[in-house]
Scaffold this active site. Structure first.
Site, PDB file in Angstrom:
ATOM      1  N   HIS A   9     -69.094  93.088   4.992  1.00  0.00           N
ATOM      2  CA  HIS A   9     -68.318  94.391   4.935  1.00  0.00           C
ATOM      3  C   HIS A   9     -69.390  95.334   5.316  1.00  0.00           C
ATOM      4  CE1 HIS A   9     -65.131  97.214   3.600  1.00  0.00           C
ATOM      5  NE2 HIS A   9     -66.381  98.023   3.260  1.00  0.00           N
ATOM      6  N   GLU A  10     -70.450  95.657   4.457  1.00  0.00           N
ATOM      7  CA  GLU A  10     -71.488  96.722   4.499  1.00  0.00           C
ATOM      8  C   GLU A  10     -72.241  96.493   6.025  1.00  0.00           C
ATOM      9  OE1 GLU A  10     -71.231  99.125   2.782  1.00  0.00           O
ATOM     10  OE2 GLU A  10     -70.328  98.055   1.128  1.00  0.00           O
TER      11      GLU A  10
ATOM     12  N   HIS B  90     -70.182  98.641   8.486  1.00  0.00           N
ATOM     13  CA  HIS B  90     -70.364  99.909   8.392  1.00  0.00           C
ATOM     14  C   HIS B  90     -72.024 100.217   9.060  1.00  0.00           C
ATOM     15  CE1 HIS B  90     -67.466 101.407   5.820  1.00  0.00           C
ATOM     16  NE2 HIS B  90     -67.719 100.458   4.853  1.00  0.00           N
TER      17      HIS B  90
ATOM     18  N   GLU C  19     -64.256 102.554   8.078  1.00  0.00           N
ATOM     19  CA  GLU C  19     -63.796 101.712   7.367  1.00  0.00           C
ATOM     20  C   GLU C  19     -63.128 100.692   8.392  1.00  0.00           C
ATOM     21  OE1 GLU C  19     -64.726 101.587   4.353  1.00  0.00           O
ATOM     22  OE2 GLU C  19     -63.815 100.116   3.473  1.00  0.00           O
TER      23      GLU C  19
HETATM   24 ZN   LIG Z   1     -66.288 100.176   3.248  1.00  0.00          ZN
END
Ligand SMILES: [Zn+2]
Ligand SMILES: [Zn+2]
Lengths: 493, 493
Positions: A261-262, A265, A291
């Protein structure tokens, strides 16, 4: 172009101090010994004040007006628009209100950390009352400036261009099919048992696995790092991105997906347009788009059958001391796509997550627009949880309306970003699948074509386009929740 | 006290930005990925410029004058004197000269990194010429302001209150006995063979050992950390001290003593007076006093027989996979007290080190006072090396006058700090031994009484006293090189 250049140099200067602030924040969360937190807080307050003063430079609005007469290209226009937006957002409130809100927010958040544990709504609501009132005041001021409703104005801070009307439509659409979908998925998964990971997964091995996966996902280690913090985040600067995770020796599942997830980003930040570094136009478009990138990596890539086929043998090889039969593709896929309505948003799966967001959206919208009082929140929360997820939170504030940090410091308008991100991500993937054989890419571990698409259509755009134009240019239509629905149905039914 | 308070608040504000600068520098040396060095340099330049501007605030000299009429206590007097000193040091030069020197220094240092490897004095001396000329200009301006000689003025930047006359006396004293002492020690050690460490000393174990020793030496891990960098240093802030080391898997000897050295620097910083945090009076007294603390830890404690008796079994236990017989107290002591004249200052032992310093002192003094030209340095270097250490550096610039970084950026006046530190440390230890049974303390691993003495007499004083007053109050006499001589004789003969 004299004034335009002067304006850009002011914003580039501000961004340098913001870069320093970002690295210092990362240090605070990952490296700083606890004994220096007080002195550090004083240093950071001084830095923050300096940034605030630079951003309030009264010459800025004059320069903006003059610069509009100087520019010619559409990119210059975007640059100037974003500078203007940035200036307006940070100058519309009085210093007194900003300070009062910061103080009330810090107080409320600090007390919340223990009050939540103690399920103490009464004490919490006393601090929270002030936060709500100051946020309503803020919303009102911003609303007047933007000629819109108070909640719309707050939403605009995180998702510029999005409106309550559009969100209402989208979320009402989701509400039509989501409860039923959740039921169907649960029914289906009842007959699909799986093995839960047990035993020890040494942190050193988890980190090794995380770094391997980050590499596969194209993270540029020459401009970033992976570290540990209590609350995982993606910080630092676009030149020096610092992502963090938290390891649990008894479970690698969460941390691994957290890293993926990160990394999403991070790649967005690393892919922002260099040409506009230090300018508002060179920054991430919105929280929702941010996001969308992390959820693209986590949900569209990370939890796909093809990617799990890559993760499973990797995990088996790295955690080879663990003799459980958990590392089959099939078992790992079941773990990573398990759906279970529950109380806590941050632990929610991809299917039930939007229910948590819609609930919060509906409450914070009415709160900012003064349709409900902060006192009514527990009751409304309970009603909506029953309706959307069939769970009661009566008297259970801890796992109900007191579970999130966002409202404690008055970040009303932020929650929709999560589900906007999920929907954007699904729409992007649907478009990419029309252009590229994604399953083949994933199976071959050749992700470059996918990243190339994201880079060209999202990352390189920075804030040069309005959000809707990003979506339009990338996918040939505006945000359409149908793609998200199809994604969920195809993965979970 | 209005002006006095205003003045203090200005300096406290400056110190907050300096704290941030210090942590960012640490990050740069330990954590930052290499790809972001360019962007980081820009951020740091902006921060440095901001600190410079704050320090140049033209209101400061007025406030200083007014504040002198307001204060009453001697501590306030010290505070004000140190503010005045700080202001004068950073404001006496024009911005143009400061910038020109910074540029010439950066250029010379950058090129030196390859020129040194290539033994290329001719190319180096072209950049170096400019650095010398700008430093001479700086020295001249500072000399006029302080009514002293140019070199004295430079020395004052690092060791306020010290004079060329005093240093000449002290170094002439050392020169009388040092060459003979070196000879004697070498003769003695010829007949004392020892076993050199071989094999692998895993970094993880070396770190474990380092942390254990730091704990024994009272390092406060609640306000500091140990990390890795290419060039070991003690950085951060007095609330959050960051020491670093560099590990060599084939040798734990250097790194371990390096950690002990930096721990001395760190404890000084951690022990500075809290009451004056953020003010010049609350800072370390001088470079020489700073080095006296690191060398107290390294030379007076670390290499003592008693401390080595503690280190030896600890090392044996930690590096237990290594079956060599190196971990006896006797063998470790021989390693840690080996004397060998050689070319390189940073590798020099405690006995030959002063010869390296005296050589540099004599050259830089004549250079700043324009008694010699930069062109003469290689020849003078060779002559003095022959005289002091019986080694020729003819044509060997790399291991001769091009070996150090200090002159490349014009830090003339810094070198004496090292040997001043060694002498201060010996004098402190001699005094402590009159008051405390130091050998007993070391043998019992009860170092608290020693640290208590250092804290009371050195650390807590910050810059509230002039250096000579610190030494006088702590030891009842001024700096006396006899203690250093006695220390060396008793350890090495
Ligand atoms: Zn996030
Ligand atoms: Zn040192």
């Amino acid at each position: 172009m004299k004034n335009y250049f002067k304006l850009k140099s002011i914003y580039k200067k501000i961004s340098k101090f913001k870069n320093i602030e970002a690295i210092m924040h990362w240090d605070q969360a990952t490296m700083m010994p606890s004994g220096s937190s007080e002195a550090r807080a004083e240093d950071m307050a001084e830095l923050s004040l300096h940034i605030h003063q630079l951003s309030k430079n009264p010459i800025i609005p004059e320069l903006i007006d003059l610069a509009y007469n100087e520019i010619s290209t559409s990119e210059e226009q975007s640059c100037l628009n974003e500078i203007k937006r940035s200036w307006s957002n940070s100058n519309i409130l009085t210093d007194d209100l900003v300070q009062a809100k910061a103080l009330a927010g810090a107080k409320c958040e600090h007390a919340w950390r223990t009050q939540r544990e103690e399920n103490d709504w009464i004490s919490f609501s006393q601090n929270f009352k002030t936060v709500v009132e100051l946020s309503q005041e803020e919303a009102q001021i911003r609303a007047e400036a933007l000629q819109t409703t108070p909640y719309n104005a707050m939403l605009n801070l995180y998702e510029p261009g999005m409106s309550t009307n559009e969100l209402d439509n989208i979320f009402n659409n989701i509400k039509c099919w989501l409860p039923n979908l959740i039921n169907q998925v649960q029914q289906k998964q009842q007959n699909e048992p799986y093995i839960k990971p047990e035993g020890t997964f040494p942190i050193k091995q988890q980190k090794e696995m995380g770094l391997k996966v980050m590499k596969t996902l194209g993270f540029d280690f020459n401009s970033g790092r992976l570290d540990i913090s209590l609350h995982p985040f993606c910080g630092g600067t676009s030149q020096d991105i610092r992502i963090t995770t938290r390891y649990d020796e008894n479970d690698f599942i969460q941390s691994l997906m957290g890293i993926i997830h990160e990394t999403g980003h991070a790649r967005y930040e690393q892919g922002l347009p260099q040409k506009y570094r230090g300018l508002p136009a060179g920054q991430a478009r919105s929280m929702g788009i941010h996001e969308s990138q992390s959820l693209f990596f986590e949900m569209q890539i990370g939890r796909s059958s093809e990617f799990i086929s890559y993760l499973a043998p990797l995990a088996q090889n790295i955690f080879k001391q663990n003799k459980q039969k958990i590392f089959t593709k099939d078992n790992l896929k079941k773990i990573y796509t398990r759906v279970q309505p529950d109380y806590i948003r941050v632990d929610a799966d991809e299917v039930t997550y939007p229910a948590h967001i819609i609930l919060r959206y509906e409450i914070e919208k009415d709160l900012m627009n003064k349709k409900v009082s902060y006192k009514d929140i527990p009751e409304i929360w309970d009603l909506k949880m029953k309706k959307y997820l069939n769970l009661s939170t009566k008297g259970n504030y801890k796992n109900g309306c007191m579970q999130d940090i966002h409202w404690t410091d008055g970040s009303f308008g932020y929650f929709p970003s999560y589900t906007l991100g999920a929907m954007y991500a699904a729409q992007f993937m649907a478009t990419i699948k029309n252009q590229i054989d994604v399953n083949e890419c994933l199976s071959q571990k050749n992700l470059a074509p996918i990243f190339k698409w994201l880079s060209k259509n999202i990352w390189e755009k920075g804030s040069l386009l309005e959000t809707n134009d990003v979506i339009m240019q990338a996918t040939n239509e505006s945000l359409n929740p149908q793609y998200f629905k199809e994604h969920l149905e195809s993965r979970y039914l």
